[in-house]
Design an enzyme around this catalytic site. Structure first.
Site, PDB file in Angstrom:
ATOM      1  N   PRO A  75      -3.272  -1.237  23.225  1.00  0.00           N
ATOM      2  CA  PRO A  75      -3.651  -0.087  22.393  1.00  0.00           C
ATOM      3  C   PRO A  75      -4.312   0.992  23.230  1.00  0.00           C
ATOM      4  CG  PRO A  75      -5.205  -1.866  22.095  1.00  0.00           C
ATOM      5  CD  PRO A  75      -4.109  -2.417  22.954  1.00  0.00           C
ATOM      6  N   CYS A  76      -4.159   2.225  22.797  1.00  0.00           N
ATOM      7  CA  CYS A  76      -4.774   3.358  23.500  1.00  0.00           C
ATOM      8  C   CYS A  76      -6.142   3.626  22.885  1.00  0.00           C
ATOM      9  CB  CYS A  76      -3.893   4.599  23.376  1.00  0.00           C
ATOM     10  SG  CYS A  76      -4.592   6.057  24.175  1.00  0.00           S
ATOM     11  N   GLN A  77      -7.193   3.441  23.643  1.00  0.00           N
ATOM     12  CA  GLN A  77      -8.542   3.739  23.196  1.00  0.00           C
ATOM     13  C   GLN A  77      -9.156   4.765  24.139  1.00  0.00           C
ATOM     14  OE1 GLN A  77     -10.843   0.198  22.411  1.00  0.00           O
ATOM     15  NE2 GLN A  77      -8.998  -1.000  22.085  1.00  0.00           N
ATOM     16  N   ASN A 116       2.840   2.027  25.944  1.00  0.00           N
ATOM     17  CA  ASN A 116       1.853   2.705  25.116  1.00  0.00           C
ATOM     18  C   ASN A 116       2.494   3.931  24.470  1.00  0.00           C
ATOM     19  OD1 ASN A 116      -0.811   4.019  24.309  1.00  0.00           O
ATOM     20  ND2 ASN A 116      -1.543   2.229  25.420  1.00  0.00           N
TER      21      ASN A 116
END
Length: 371
Positions: A75-77, A116
């Protein structure tokens, strides 16, 4: 022997499946924490992937597992703007990529494949991507396909070289995604690493469907048609947006007159946002039909949302990746709701893209000459 992979942030196993379809890779360990995704994953692969990659226990398990390639659709955080060391050591301890990087540093896989959203390359004005590149290249000593060095020995790259679109890989979905592939420079040495190509494949020659109309399953069940009230609300919203000079609003992606229609990116939000991919599918008896779950009768314009099966076809799960002896064996386990089906497909990858990337990765391993 196949190269052994571990499948992190596994979802329902789309990356794993694309790699295994090549015949060159075999998965030996998985990690996923979403309850419903784990149920589907176990149904498809007969293994329970429930593991939390952020835990010391799982990291120890990876350290005790022999494998060559790390896979992760992470996940992109938000990453810190502070840069390489400060960001990773302070503000971003909870970011999943940090845990993946820790596993990479501890277990030194020969190859890495990460997926992603396309916005990763622009996130935080490019700082997120720069942080990832610097961590892999400078700290961990991996060669990323698409990265070279300037005269100051700093990594340089064009973010667009990491983005590839599903529509160029055999399916009618406009789905740009970021792909990062890297090889262990410390293991192979600069001479062998220098033999690798420096661009990921940007298409394949598959033509699974001619266009979206070839994929769609027309005359869908009535429950997939929009209510007249909701469609009217969307139409009014689009008119307001248009009057304000905006292009937002619902889209009927296969409207008559569109040559070779494409679906827009499907989303990992349990089916919300489906108005971006409305379908023109008129059939007798639908107009004004009353359905108990809808507050107004069905619309008279033949407009519906896409079905979960159609989302599965857009991602290559249905109609492609699970065909055995001419029979499509893909299925969900009993009890998985439509909402979960949409979420799981939307959160996954386009398998034909992954299969192409996996073939390319295997060719790179061949160039390197040894595992």
């Amino acid at each position: 022997m196949p190269l052994r992979t571990i499948d992190l942030c596994a979802g329902i196993g789309g990356i794993r499946k694309g790699f295994e379809m090549t015949g060159h890779f075999e998965n030996v360990l998985s990690a996923e924490i979403d309850r419903y995704a784990c149920i589907t994953y176990e149904h498809l692969y007969h293994e329970n992937p429930y593991n939390d990659l952020t835990t010391a226990e799982f990291k120890d398990q990876v350290a005790g597992t022999e494998y060559e390639v790390l896979l992760a659709g992470f996940p992109c955080q938000t990453f810190s703007k502070a840069g390489l060391e400060e960001g990773f050591n302070d503000e971003t301890k909870g970011v999943i990529f940090n845990h993946i990087a820790e596993i990479i540093g501890r277990t030194r896989p020969r190859g890495i494949f990460l997926e992603n959203v396309d916005n990763l390359i622009r996130h935080d004005n490019g700082n997120t991507m720069r942080t990832i590149v610097n961590r892999l290249e400078l700290s961990l000593k991996y060669k990323i396909i698409g990265v070279s060095y300037d005269e100051n020995e700093q990594p340089v790259y064009d973010g667009r070289d990491f983005v590839r679109n599903s529509k160029r890989f055999g399916v009618p979905q406009n789905r740009p995604r970021t792909y990062i592939m890297a090889f262990d420079r410390a293991h192979y040495g600069d001479a062998l690493i220098g033999m690798l190509p420096n661009l990921l494949p940007d298409h394949n020659d598959l033509r699974i469907y001619e266009d979206l109309n070839d994929l769609l399953e027309f005359h869908a069940e009535p429950r997939h048609y929009m209510s007249s009230g909701y469609l009217e609300t969307l139409e009014k919203h689009r008119e307001r947006q248009k009057a304000n000079g905006n292009g937002f609003g619902y889209r009927v992606v296969n409207e008559p007159g569109i040559e070779h229609p494409l679906a827009n990116t499907i989303l990992a939000t349990g089916g919300s946002g489906k108005e971006r991919n409305l379908i023109f599918d008129p059939q007798a008896g639908i107009a004004d039909m009353v359905i108990s779950t809808k507050t107004t009768p069905l619309n008279a314009k033949g407009i519906r949302v896409m079905t979960p099966r159609e989302w599965g076809k857009l991602q290559g799960f249905i109609g492609y990746a699970f065909i055995e002896d001419g029979i499509d064996t893909f299925s969900f386990p009993e009890g998985i709701s439509d909402c979960q089906k949409y979420k799981q497909f939307g959160n996954s990858v386009t398998i034909p893209v992954i299969e192409t990337m996996a073939e390319f990765m295997f060719e790179c391993f061949n160039l390197l000459g040894t595992i």
